[in-house]
Every structure is written in structure tokens, then in C-alpha cells.
Design an enzyme around this catalytic site. Structure first.
Site, PDB file in Angstrom:
ATOM      1  N   SER A 154     -64.473 131.342  18.208  1.00 26.11           N
ATOM      2  CA  SER A 154     -64.874 129.945  18.719  1.00 26.11           C
ATOM      3  C   SER A 154     -65.749 130.164  19.974  1.00 26.11           C
ATOM      4  CB  SER A 154     -63.418 129.410  18.819  1.00 26.11           C
ATOM      5  OG  SER A 154     -63.579 127.771  19.042  1.00 26.11           O
ATOM      6  N   ASP A 253     -63.747 124.217   8.623  1.00 26.64           N
ATOM      7  CA  ASP A 253     -63.988 124.044  10.036  1.00 26.64           C
ATOM      8  C   ASP A 253     -65.247 123.320  10.364  1.00 26.64           C
ATOM      9  OD1 ASP A 253     -64.146 124.927  12.783  1.00 26.64           O
ATOM     10  OD2 ASP A 253     -64.646 126.642  12.464  1.00 26.64           O
ATOM     11  N   HIS A 283     -60.189 126.697  11.098  1.00 27.40           N
ATOM     12  CA  HIS A 283     -60.582 126.983  12.536  1.00 27.40           C
ATOM     13  C   HIS A 283     -59.250 127.611  13.157  1.00 27.40           C
ATOM     14  CE1 HIS A 283     -63.236 127.134  16.033  1.00 27.40           C
ATOM     15  NE2 HIS A 283     -62.268 127.037  16.862  1.00 27.40           N
TER      16      HIS A 283
END
Length: 313
Positions: A154, A253, A283
């Protein structure tokens, strides 16, 4: 397992699209640490601090229970996720301990400074400094420099990509491989961004597009930062001479498309890239317990990438 109607309803309830991260980021930091307890006594670790200017950068080294036989000793430098605002060494320690065991590598987790107390590029410079110091001291680990790999998830994937760009531009060390797990690479996460995954999965799939925008607002020092490729690597005009890259995205995501677009752009600039979309995944899946199928599959792919066994176009 595919997401059915009942699961979609549960995800929608958990997404909290109206929660103001900007006002509650300190609570989210505490919650993230509390919900990811870590028992140091269960693992072989070493806490260390790297000096930088007027502050210290904490790092935690995780050693695998045993190195993979016949494989070169590797170092994975890990940058954690959390929107540049939440997350720390403790909240990601279970992830890193499993990473060390699954790859047979020494994992170095970097506790970079967080926004909004320390806005862009503070956290990035911490990650760069920690990486540079590890390269300088590769002999200490009996590791060749080509076996030092960047990895992040991320916001951490964003930082890994940015460190790779900085390393090329500053010329102080050369990174051979990077692993970007559902990375943030762009500067616009509104419905008008042009990425279908933002519009399709930006509301009811845990990570919302509003939350991403809030995180980025807390991260930037000014609006001009949004044009900086070290903040949004997808904006870089020149992506040549980048490391061999593995990008793993998640099907449901909002960041999926920009992560894959970054891989395609790297490829167009002559880099070796392998892009893998994890089916039926949300995610943040790398933080799930190690027996989950998505986590197991991730390390299967990572190990093949590390051993140069993936077909890279």
C-alpha cells in the site's frame, strides 16, 4: 472464495465511508497496533536505530527460523502500509516474521516518520536513509548487494517505488529488485481519476476512495507535492533503469488499476516487470493470518520472483 451478497453487506458495514480520518488518525494508530498484537519472545528479532540528522529511525530485523537451503542469503527491506499516517513496526511485526520464515530472508522493517506530524517527504527520506545504510553495511550480513530487495504494501509500496526512483536519481546505490504489494502510485483518487477500480471498489470494500484522499491530504505538505513523482511515481516521465519489479494487486481494491498501470509503464520504459492480480482479494490481505490462501499464494509468487523463476516479459 468469491464475494457473495452477505459478504458484500458485511464489507459495506465495515467500510465506514463517513469516518473522518483527518480528525481521528491518532485513534486509528492505536487501534491498528492493538488489533495486531506481537509477542517478541516468539521470534528471533533485533531492534536497532539508524541515526539521521536530528532524529533516529527505528528498524527491526526479523530472522527466519532457518534459511532456505541452497539459496543466497537475502535482505528484504520492508516499508509498512497505513496511508503514510498509521502503522508501525509493532503492527506489522507478525507480517514481517512470517515474511522472514516464508522467504528465508532477513527482513528489515523500517519505522519511518508518519504524517501529519511529519509530512512528505519526511517518511520517504527515512526509508531512503535506512536503505542506504543497509547497502553500506551489506558485508555485515554476509549479503551481496544484489540480494538486497525492497518490499512494501500500500503506502509502503508507494515508498518502495519512490526509494527506487531516488536511488537512481541520486546514484548512491543500485537496487536490483522491488516488490510492490497493492501500491498507491497516483495522485488522484476521485471518481474522475480515470481508473475503473476507484469508481467500482472505492466505497464498500473496506478501503474507500475517501479514506485514500484523506490520507493523502494528511501526507502532503502542499498541493504542489501532488505533482511530484516521488509522491506519485506513476507521474514520472522517466521510469528507465528501475529494478526488476513484482507487482501484486487485489481484485477488489480501489488501488488495483493504478498499481497495474505503474507496472505497465515500467515495462514500457524497458524494465522487467511481473504483474499478478490476486483473485477475490481485498486491499490489505497481506496482514491476514499466514494460513489464508491469499497469503500463501503471495509467498509462492514472491519466492519465484526472488529465485528468478517467473517469466518476465
Amino acid at each position: 472464495m468469491a464475494i457473495n451478497k452477505a459478504m458484500k453487506m458485511a464489507l459495506k458495514a465495515l467500510s465506514y465511508t463517513d469516518l473522518d480520518i483527518k480528525k481521528n488518525y491518532k485513534f486509528h494508530r492505536q487501534l491498528k497496533t492493538a488489533t495486531h498484537p506481537f509477542l517478541k519472545t516468539r521470534y528471533k528479532i533485533w531492534d536497532h536505530k539508524i541515526e539521521k540528522d536530528n532524529h533516529e529511525i527505528p528498524v527491526r530485523l526479523f530472522f527466519p527460523k532457518k534459511y532456505r537451503e541452497g539459496k543466497p542469503k537475502r535482505i528484504l527491506i520492508f516499508f509498512h502500509g497505513g496511508g503514510w499516517v498509521t502503522g508501525n513496526i509493532d503492527s506489522y511485526s507478525n507480517v514481517c516474521a512470517n515474511m522472514a520464515d516464508q522467504t528465508g530472508a532477513v527482513v528489515v522493517s523500517v519505522d519511518y516518520r508518519l504524517a501529519p506530524e511529519h509530512r512528505f517527504p519526511s517518511g520517504l527520506e527515512d526509508c531512503y536513509t535506512a536503505t542506504r545504510e543497509i547497502f553500506k553495511n551489506a558485508d555485515y550480513f554476509s549479503t551481496d548487494k544484489e540480494n538486497i530487495i525492497l518490499i512494501g504494501d500500500s503506502a509502503g509500496g508507494n515508498l518502495a517505488a519512490a526509494v527506487s526512483l531516488l536511488a537512481r536519481d541520486r546514484g548512491e546505490f543500485k537496487i536490483s529488485k522491488q516488490i510492490l504489494i497493492y501500491p498507491a502510485t497516483h495522485n488522484d483518487h476521485s471518481d474522475e481519476t480515470g481508473f475503473p477500480s476507484i469508481r467500482k471498489f472505492g466505497r464498500d470494500y473496506l478501503l474507500t476512495s475517501k479514506r485514500i484522499r484523506d490520507y493523502m491530504d494528511l501526507y502532503i505538505s502542499s498541493e504542489n507535492d501532488l505533482k511530484n513523482p516521488y509522491l506519485a511515481p506513476l507521474l514520472a516521465e522517466d521510469l528507465s533503469n528501475q529494478p526488476d519489479t513484482l507487482i501484486i494487486t487485489a481484485e477488489y481494491d480501489p488501488l488495483r488499476d493504478e498499481g497495474e498501470a505503474y507496472g505497465e509503464k515500467l515495462r514500457k520504459h524497458g524494465n522487467k516487470v511481473y504483474i499478478y492480480r490476486m483473485k477475490n482479494a481485498l486491499h490489505g490481505f497481506i496482514s491476514l493470518p499466514k494460513h489464508f490462501v491469499h497469503v500463501k499464494r503471495t509467498y509462492e509468487i514472491i519466492n519465484k520472483f526472488l529465485d528468478n523463476e517467473l517469466f518476465i516479459q
